[in-house]
Design a protein around this motif. Sequence first.
Motif, PDB file in Angstrom:
ATOM      1  N   THR A 179     -10.274  -1.250  -3.015  1.00  0.00           N
ATOM      2  CA  THR A 179      -9.435  -0.082  -3.294  1.00  0.00           C
ATOM      3  C   THR A 179      -8.057  -0.496  -3.797  1.00  0.00           C
ATOM      4  O   THR A 179      -7.558   0.034  -4.802  1.00  0.00           O
ATOM      5  CB  THR A 179      -9.301   0.783  -2.026  1.00  0.00           C
ATOM      6  N   SER A 180      -7.432  -1.452  -3.120  1.00  0.00           N
ATOM      7  CA  SER A 180      -6.118  -1.923  -3.547  1.00  0.00           C
ATOM      8  C   SER A 180      -6.205  -2.681  -4.863  1.00  0.00           C
ATOM      9  O   SER A 180      -5.312  -2.570  -5.723  1.00  0.00           O
ATOM     10  CB  SER A 180      -5.495  -2.817  -2.466  1.00  0.00           C
ATOM     11  N   PRO A 215      -2.973   1.337  -1.876  1.00  0.00           N
ATOM     12  CA  PRO A 215      -2.312   1.744  -3.118  1.00  0.00           C
ATOM     13  C   PRO A 215      -0.853   2.145  -2.898  1.00  0.00           C
ATOM     14  O   PRO A 215      -0.019   1.929  -3.779  1.00  0.00           O
ATOM     15  CB  PRO A 215      -3.158   2.937  -3.578  1.00  0.00           C
ATOM     16  N   LYS A 268       2.504   0.848  -4.922  1.00  0.00           N
ATOM     17  CA  LYS A 268       3.487   1.752  -5.518  1.00  0.00           C
ATOM     18  C   LYS A 268       4.893   1.432  -5.005  1.00  0.00           C
ATOM     19  O   LYS A 268       5.862   1.401  -5.775  1.00  0.00           O
ATOM     20  CB  LYS A 268       3.124   3.202  -5.196  1.00  0.00           C
ATOM     21  N   THR A 275      -8.308  -2.128  -7.289  1.00  0.00           N
ATOM     22  CA  THR A 275      -8.443  -1.120  -8.334  1.00  0.00           C
ATOM     23  C   THR A 275      -7.097  -0.482  -8.655  1.00  0.00           C
ATOM     24  O   THR A 275      -6.773  -0.224  -9.822  1.00  0.00           O
ATOM     25  CB  THR A 275      -9.445  -0.037  -7.904  1.00  0.00           C
ATOM     26  N   ALA A 276      -6.291  -0.238  -7.627  1.00  0.00           N
ATOM     27  CA  ALA A 276      -4.960   0.332  -7.844  1.00  0.00           C
ATOM     28  C   ALA A 276      -4.098  -0.611  -8.678  1.00  0.00           C
ATOM     29  O   ALA A 276      -3.345  -0.165  -9.555  1.00  0.00           O
ATOM     30  CB  ALA A 276      -4.293   0.631  -6.504  1.00  0.00           C
ATOM     31  N   CYS A 277      -4.212  -1.917  -8.416  1.00  0.00           N
ATOM     32  CA  CYS A 277      -3.463  -2.889  -9.223  1.00  0.00           C
ATOM     33  C   CYS A 277      -3.893  -2.815 -10.683  1.00  0.00           C
ATOM     34  O   CYS A 277      -3.052  -2.834 -11.592  1.00  0.00           O
ATOM     35  CB  CYS A 277      -3.673  -4.300  -8.678  1.00  0.00           C
ATOM     36  N   ASN A 288      -5.145  -0.268 -12.216  1.00  0.00           N
ATOM     37  CA  ASN A 288      -4.662   0.999 -12.768  1.00  0.00           C
ATOM     38  C   ASN A 288      -3.173   0.954 -13.094  1.00  0.00           C
ATOM     39  O   ASN A 288      -2.709   1.691 -13.973  1.00  0.00           O
ATOM     40  CB  ASN A 288      -4.955   2.149 -11.800  1.00  0.00           C
ATOM     41  N   HIS A 289      -2.437   0.101 -12.379  1.00  0.00           N
ATOM     42  CA  HIS A 289      -1.008  -0.038 -12.641  1.00  0.00           C
ATOM     43  C   HIS A 289      -0.709  -1.085 -13.707  1.00  0.00           C
ATOM     44  O   HIS A 289       0.464  -1.314 -14.036  1.00  0.00           O
ATOM     45  CB  HIS A 289      -0.262  -0.399 -11.353  1.00  0.00           C
ATOM     46  N   LYS A 336      -6.827   9.975  -1.312  1.00  0.00           N
ATOM     47  CA  LYS A 336      -7.636  10.585  -2.358  1.00  0.00           C
ATOM     48  C   LYS A 336      -8.742  11.427  -1.723  1.00  0.00           C
ATOM     49  O   LYS A 336      -9.014  11.344  -0.527  1.00  0.00           O
ATOM     50  CB  LYS A 336      -8.242   9.499  -3.247  1.00  0.00           C
TER      51      LYS A 336
END
Length: 279
Positions: A237-238, A213, A217, A240-242, A244-245, A167
């Motif tokens: 960070t990871s 992230p 994915k 937050t990605a979870c 978001n998914h 990002k």
Amino acid sequence: VFFLAKQTNCFSAPSITIKSSALNAASSERTIVAVTREDGKNSKLLKKIGDDPELGSTTELLELPCIEHASGADIDILAPTLKSKDWDYVAVTSPEAAKVLASAWDTVRDNPLPVVAVGAATEKALQGFSIDVCFTPSKATAETLSAELELKGPSTSLLYPASARAKKTLQNGLEARGVEVTRLNTYDTVTANWSEDQKKVSEAVKIACFASPSSIKGWLQNTNENKNVIAACIGETSATACRNHGWDESKIFYPEKPGIDGWVKAIKDAEASLAIAHS
């Protein structure tokens, strides 16, 4: 049991390994834990879990790499760009980026540039290539690095050899402070493709350990969007990605500060939540 898939232009060998004992994991009374970093990068976490007096006796470990690394579009211009000027800083934000930088470092080794690392793991990787680090932030995130980096006058220059999928958090934060950032997409992170056997054995996993992230994915693509596993993340960070998914918040565990010890604690907390749920 070893499953190998060839990929050209890769910095890390993309082999996928499953411990043979884990093929019968579905019948095991232990908690099935999957580690998902690229092949060759899971050994430290596996050892930490195995050596832990609690986890070592209660978990069964699967090594299911969800990602692999390939060359980025800018890899060929990294070396000439490094020596093109006296950069105030070179920013490195992952152990893989450290490996990529090291592949071109000989061009400036006799007159080394100041290198900053996002955190302890990246700093250690750089030191392994005999590249000195002049600064790491108080928290291992791109946001903290961009906020805490000392400026070198009104026109600080920074070279950022990055993943093509990274990002823009670091460069946006630095540019907002007036830093002239040159980003090179020197490597890419791509999803590892699992065999049907690997997909089948992943169904027994109760806890998946995520360090990026991209790993998340890759997990989702290979498991038909399985978000029922508990996510034990290396950092915010990871996690937050979870979110978001679409992971349920009760199934996300991570330490305040990224790092291997905090990650192991997150795995312990994840396993404890399973015990509570089944009590």
